[in-house]
Design an enzyme around this catalytic site. Structure first.
Site, PDB file in Angstrom:
ATOM      1  N   ASP A   1      -7.094  -5.967  17.573  1.00 31.31           N
ATOM      2  CA  ASP A   1      -7.918  -6.748  16.625  1.00 31.31           C
ATOM      3  C   ASP A   1      -9.022  -7.562  17.288  1.00 31.31           C
ATOM      4  OD1 ASP A   1      -8.275  -7.444  13.808  1.00 31.31           O
ATOM      5  OD2 ASP A   1      -7.609  -9.459  14.340  1.00 31.31           O
TER       6      ASP A   1
ATOM      7  N   SER B   1     -12.355  -5.509   8.767  1.00 34.36           N
ATOM      8  CA  SER B   1     -10.950  -5.707   8.409  1.00 34.36           C
ATOM      9  C   SER B   1     -10.434  -4.532   7.579  1.00 34.36           C
ATOM     10  CB  SER B   1     -10.806  -7.006   7.611  1.00 34.36           C
ATOM     11  OG  SER B   1     -11.309  -8.072   8.378  1.00 34.36           O
TER      12      SER B   1
ATOM     13  N   CYS C   1     -10.091  -1.450   8.344  1.00 37.24           N
ATOM     14  CA  CYS C   1     -10.874  -0.205   8.489  1.00 37.24           C
ATOM     15  C   CYS C   1     -10.414   0.638   9.661  1.00 37.24           C
ATOM     16  CB  CYS C   1     -12.356  -0.532   8.607  1.00 37.24           C
ATOM     17  SG  CYS C   1     -13.059  -1.087   7.044  1.00 37.24           S
TER      18      CYS C   1
ATOM     19  N   LYS D   1      -8.313 -15.638  13.946  1.00 37.86           N
ATOM     20  CA  LYS D   1      -9.728 -15.536  13.564  1.00 37.86           C
ATOM     21  C   LYS D   1     -10.475 -16.847  13.818  1.00 37.86           C
ATOM     22  CE  LYS D   1      -9.192 -11.420  12.816  1.00 37.86           C
ATOM     23  NZ  LYS D   1      -9.212 -10.365  11.864  1.00 37.86           N
TER      24      LYS D   1
ATOM     25  N   HIS E   1     -14.489  -8.696  17.273  1.00 40.57           N
ATOM     26  CA  HIS E   1     -13.450  -8.170  16.370  1.00 40.57           C
ATOM     27  C   HIS E   1     -13.188  -6.713  16.757  1.00 40.57           C
ATOM     28  CE1 HIS E   1     -12.110  -7.678  11.854  1.00 40.57           C
ATOM     29  NE2 HIS E   1     -11.100  -7.910  12.635  1.00 40.57           N
TER      30      HIS E   1
ATOM     31  N   ARG F   1       1.397  -7.606   5.393  1.00 39.00           N
ATOM     32  CA  ARG F   1       1.239  -7.474   6.856  1.00 39.00           C
ATOM     33  C   ARG F   1       2.580  -7.557   7.567  1.00 39.00           C
ATOM     34  NH1 ARG F   1      -4.408  -7.311   9.048  1.00 39.00           N
ATOM     35  NH2 ARG F   1      -5.621  -7.373   7.140  1.00 39.00           N
TER      36      ARG F   1
ATOM     37  N   ARG G   1      -7.585 -13.701   3.551  1.00 37.66           N
ATOM     38  CA  ARG G   1      -8.582 -14.689   3.978  1.00 37.66           C
ATOM     39  C   ARG G   1      -9.468 -15.057   2.783  1.00 37.66           C
ATOM     40  NH1 ARG G   1     -12.067 -12.554   6.479  1.00 37.66           N
ATOM     41  NH2 ARG G   1     -11.302 -10.416   6.656  1.00 37.66           N
TER      42      ARG G   1
ATOM     43  N   TYR H   1      -1.363 -18.490   4.477  1.00 33.83           N
ATOM     44  CA  TYR H   1      -1.472 -17.062   4.743  1.00 33.83           C
ATOM     45  C   TYR H   1      -2.238 -16.725   6.029  1.00 33.83           C
ATOM     46  CZ  TYR H   1      -2.093 -12.149   4.500  1.00 33.83           C
ATOM     47  OH  TYR H   1      -2.054 -10.831   4.831  1.00 33.83           O
TER      48      TYR H   1
HETATM   49  P1  GTP Z   1      -7.453  -5.764  10.269  1.00 34.15           P
HETATM   50  O1  GTP Z   1      -6.094  -6.065  10.818  1.00 34.15           O
HETATM   51  O2  GTP Z   1      -7.614  -6.253   8.842  1.00 34.15           O
HETATM   52  O3  GTP Z   1      -8.572  -6.240  11.114  1.00 34.15           O
HETATM   53  O4  GTP Z   1      -7.542  -4.175  10.037  1.00 34.15           O
HETATM   54  P2  GTP Z   1      -7.622  -2.886  11.002  1.00 34.15           P
HETATM   55  O5  GTP Z   1      -9.043  -2.571  11.296  1.00 34.15           O
HETATM   56  O6  GTP Z   1      -6.698  -3.018  12.146  1.00 34.15           O
HETATM   57  O7  GTP Z   1      -7.139  -1.746   9.975  1.00 34.15           O
HETATM   58  P3  GTP Z   1      -5.868  -0.768  10.031  1.00 34.15           P
HETATM   59  O8  GTP Z   1      -5.823   0.055  11.272  1.00 34.15           O
HETATM   60  O9  GTP Z   1      -4.667  -1.572   9.733  1.00 34.15           O
HETATM   61  O10 GTP Z   1      -6.180   0.215   8.815  1.00 34.15           O
HETATM   62  C1  GTP Z   1      -6.314  -0.224   7.508  1.00 34.15           C
HETATM   63  C2  GTP Z   1      -6.196   0.909   6.528  1.00 34.15           C
HETATM   64  O11 GTP Z   1      -7.072   1.980   6.857  1.00 34.15           O
HETATM   65  C3  GTP Z   1      -4.790   1.486   6.449  1.00 34.15           C
HETATM   66  O12 GTP Z   1      -4.432   1.618   5.109  1.00 34.15           O
HETATM   67  C4  GTP Z   1      -4.909   2.824   7.106  1.00 34.15           C
HETATM   68  O13 GTP Z   1      -4.013   3.730   6.564  1.00 34.15           O
HETATM   69  C5  GTP Z   1      -6.376   3.215   6.861  1.00 34.15           C
HETATM   70  N1  GTP Z   1      -6.894   4.054   7.977  1.00 34.15           N
HETATM   71  C6  GTP Z   1      -6.845   3.762   9.297  1.00 34.15           C
HETATM   72  N2  GTP Z   1      -7.372   4.764  10.048  1.00 34.15           N
HETATM   73  C7  GTP Z   1      -7.774   5.711   9.177  1.00 34.15           C
HETATM   74  C8  GTP Z   1      -8.404   6.991   9.344  1.00 34.15           C
HETATM   75  O14 GTP Z   1      -8.699   7.442  10.448  1.00 34.15           O
HETATM   76  N3  GTP Z   1      -8.682   7.685   8.209  1.00 34.15           N
HETATM   77  C9  GTP Z   1      -8.365   7.196   6.972  1.00 34.15           C
HETATM   78  N4  GTP Z   1      -8.677   7.941   5.917  1.00 34.15           N
HETATM   79  N5  GTP Z   1      -7.769   5.996   6.783  1.00 34.15           N
HETATM   80  C10 GTP Z   1      -7.480   5.256   7.862  1.00 34.15           C
HETATM   81  C1  SPV Z   2      -8.564  -9.345   9.252  1.00 42.77           C
HETATM   82  O1  SPV Z   2      -8.711  -9.673   8.058  1.00 42.77           O
HETATM   83  O2  SPV Z   2      -9.496  -8.848   9.923  1.00 42.77           O
HETATM   84  C2  SPV Z   2      -7.249  -9.488   9.904  1.00 42.77           C
HETATM   85  C3  SPV Z   2      -6.181 -10.172   9.151  1.00 42.77           C
HETATM   86  O3  SPV Z   2      -7.085  -9.078  11.020  1.00 42.77           O
HETATM   87  S1  SPV Z   2      -6.312 -11.906   9.177  1.00 42.77           S
HETATM   88  O4  SPV Z   2      -5.612 -12.419  10.346  1.00 42.77           O
HETATM   89  O5  SPV Z   2      -5.702 -12.422   7.944  1.00 42.77           O
HETATM   90  O6  SPV Z   2      -7.704 -12.294   9.265  1.00 42.77           O
HETATM   91 MN    MN Z   3      -8.987  -8.220  11.891  1.00 42.20          MN
END
Ligand code: GTP
Ligand code: SPV
Ligand code: MN
Length: 590
Positions: free
Chosen positions: A279, A250, A252, A208, A228, A373, A70, A199
């Site tokens: 999400d 994002s 996290c 979003k 979110h 992704r 983004r 993208y």
């Molecule tokens: P968006 O799709 O961008 O909104 O992200 P999201 O909040 O769904 O994040 P996602 O669950 O994909 O995690 C992103 C990164 O954080 C990955 O590289 C995971 O491995 C890492 N991660 C997720 N949960 C944990 C956790 O409990 N501990 C640690 N250390 N890392 C974590």
């Molecule tokens: C985020 O960035 O929080 C996502 C990926 O979930 S995107 O759809 O590219 O915004």
């Molecule tokens: Mn997101």
């Protein structure tokens, strides 16, 4: 044409006249049509078909190097009054923005096809669902929207013949020129214009752009919330399910938490976790006065790196069929995909996300982009909730905020009440990630994980949260804050995270049911360290104690930072939040 709705037809005609495509194709959502598009995309190189035995229905796509996340500094909220966009959004006068972008769209689809994509955010027929139409010159967008939304003819049935309540999304890849890239929202016109990107979050306009930026604005006006947030259900051995939603910025951990596999200490007792969404949540008070949530999406656009059989088995399983991978490494030996953290065995004979030959055993470069992704259908997920398609949604007992904080925030705490919870959410901060272009690892305020996604003035957004609490009264969800990312002096994460986060969720569930005690601290209620179940972990109660410490000096600094942040909102900051900040400072001074 798939509809008689004059509002849709007139708008499409207008946009066709502007973009001047050679052809216009209405997407009905049929497999025949989609298969033809897949074939076309493979023929043109836009997609590569992967090993159809190991990964049936799966494809690989690469975006340009300048177009991998983004772009927050090119994202605009064009409300008529600048004040309504607020201090956290980029603003431009809508007339000016239309005047600037119209010439860029003029003739942009000459020699191309325009696809007309009707889609529903939310289960078709749900009272919480809403219709959008996206016009695009990208087959990749069509195929991703097919996974991420309920796409096709049925979406129009939901709209009816006369309604004007649909979001108008116009997307063109144009030249994918980063200097001319714009992701623009006109909340008062129900309109999104996106140009010069191909993208994810920039171009899948249902996600979003609609389901958060436009929908948050609609929710404020209509008495609901677009957040979110992931949504998950924890089923106890008696079969009762407690639903929780959680907002993390994002990359996290939402996808990971949403599909976690319970540690053995819980699974052997019969606990289960169900994923409703990973999400976005749309939340609205139900007939019984509780807050109900639907996941407006139909798939996962998940972060690939770090996803493996141990960290997130369910996500990995979800990507085994009918999935589109974007910017991961291509293993040429068996025509599959690879990314950092998938396993310890990177392919030697591969192509990296840039399209260059890559030897994963020798190269010091990454094979997959950190924000690569997968786009996977929700129905692929082994733990998808039986309520996933429930048009009424699921009742939320707890809402969780959280982010990446190396020090300040403890493992978990509960807010004193709803208003204090709004304060906690509004003051969230987290280290930035690769999900957006720009620096990574810098702590910034990201209220409710909505900083890049709130479609109106964030002060008004806080006020809306406070109003929702008033409306929900004692039926409001309890509000918590978590931090899986505290580090030790060497920078290692102290808490094991991933599936073991269930141990923290269990305290939260117990708090909702009145089954767990808490200790009052300056920042909120915390568990007693012994009340976090560490059976089967190689950490001690002392580690949990350490994770729960509240360092008053750090928090005094934090309070200063909050003052500064709140200062941005001027008189649109609800007084209640200033009171909450003053109360925190008083408690810290004690
Ligand atoms: P968006 O799709 O961008 O909104 O992200 P999201 O909040 O769904 O994040 P996602 O669950 O994909 O995690 C992103 C990164 O954080 C990955 O590289 C995971 O491995 C890492 N991660 C997720 N949960 C944990 C956790 O409990 N501990 C640690 N250390 N890392 C974590
Ligand atoms: C985020 O960035 O929080 C996502 C990926 O979930 S995107 O759809 O590219 O915004
Ligand atoms: Mn997101």
């Amino acid at each position: 044409m798939l509809t008689n709705n004059k509002n849709v037809i007139n708008w499409v005609d207008e946009m066709v006249a502007l973009c001047k495509p050679d052809n216009v194709v209405w997407i009905d959502g049929s497999e025949e049509q989609l298969n033809a598009l897949r074939e076309q995309a493979v023929a043109s190189g836009e997609l590569e078909a992967l090993n159809q035995e190991k990964l049936p229905g799966c494809y690989l796509h690469r975006t340009l190097q300048n177009d991998v996340a983004r772009v927050e500094d090119r994202t605009f909220i064009c409300s008529r009054d600048e004040k309504d966009a607020g201090p956290t959004n980029h603003w431009c006068d809508p007339k000016e923005m239309y005047a600037k972008l119209t010439p860029m769209y003029d003739g942009v689809m000459k020699g191309r096809t325009m696809y007309v994509i009707p889609y529903s955010m939310g289960p078709i027929g749900s009272p919480l669902a809403k219709v959008g139409v996206e016009l695009t010159d990208s087959i990749y967008v069509v195929l991703n929207m097919d996974i991420m939304t309920r796409m096709g003819k049925a979406a129009f049935e939901n709209l009816g013949e006369t309604s004007n309540d649909f979001v108008r999304g116009l997307h063109s890849k144009a030249d994918i020129d980063p200097e001319k890239r714009y992701i623009v929202h006109f909340p008062e016109d129900n309109t999104i214009w996106s140009i010069n990107s191909a993208y994810g979050g920039n171009v899948l306009l249902g996600k979003k752009c609609f389901a958060l930026r436009i929908a948050s604005y609609q929710g404020k006006n209509e008495g609901w919330m677009a957040e979110h947030m992931l949504i998950l259900g924890i089923e106890n051995p008696q079969g009762e399910v407690t639903y929780i939603s959680a907002a993390f910025p994002s990359a996290c951990g939402k996808t990971n938490l949403a599909m976690l596999i319970p540690p053995e200490v819980y699974s052997k007792q019969g606990y289960k976790v169900w994923c409703v969404g990973d999400d976005i949540a749309w939340l609205k008070p139900g007939k019984d006065g509780r807050l109900y949530a639907i996941n407006p999406e139909n798939g996962f656009f998940g972060v690939a790196p770090g996803t493996n059989a141990k960290s997130n088995f369910n996500a990995l399983e979800s990507t085994k069929k009918n999935t589109i991978f974007t910017n991961v490494a291509h293993n040429l030996d068996d025509n599959t995909v690879w990314w950092e953290g998938l396993d310890k065995n990177p392919p030697e004979n591969a192509i990296d996300w840039l399209g260059k030959p890559w030897n994963g055993k020798e190269s010091t470069e990454k094979g997959a982009h950190p924000n690569s992704r997968f786009t996977a259908p929700a129905i692929n997920c082994p733990c998808i909730s039986p309520e996933f398609n429930n048009p009424e949604g699921v009742p939320i007992s707890a809402m969780i905020f959280g982010g990446r904080r190396a020090k300040t925030a403890p493992l978990v705490y509960q807010s004193f009440d709803w208003n204090h919870g709004v304060f906690v959410g509004s003051t969230m901060a987290s280290e930035t990630t690769a999900a957006a272009a720009g620096a990574v690892g810098v702590v910034r305020r990201d209220p409710m994980a909505m900083l890049p996604f709130c479609g109106y003035h964030m002060g008004d957004y806080f006020a809306h949260w406070l109003e929702m609490g008033e409306k929900l009264g004692d039926k409001a969800p309890k509000i918590f804050n978590v931090n899986w990312f505290r580090t030790d002096d060497e920078g290692h994460f102290i808490w094991p995270g991933f599936g073991d986060n269930m141990r923290v969720l269990m305290w939260i569930v117990d708090r909702c049911k009145g089954n767990a005690e808490a200790v009052e601290t300056a920042i909120g209620y915390e568990p007693k360290a012994e009340d976090i179940n560490i059976e089967g972990l190689d950490i001690t109660v002392d580690t949990v104690k350490e994770l729960l410490t509240v360092d008053k000096e750090l928090w005094k600094e934090e309070a200063k930072g909050i003052h500064e942040f709140y200062g941005k909102f001027g008189d649109r900051l609800p007084e209640e939040l200033s009171r909450q900040l003053a109360a925190l400072e008083e408690r810290l001074a004690k």
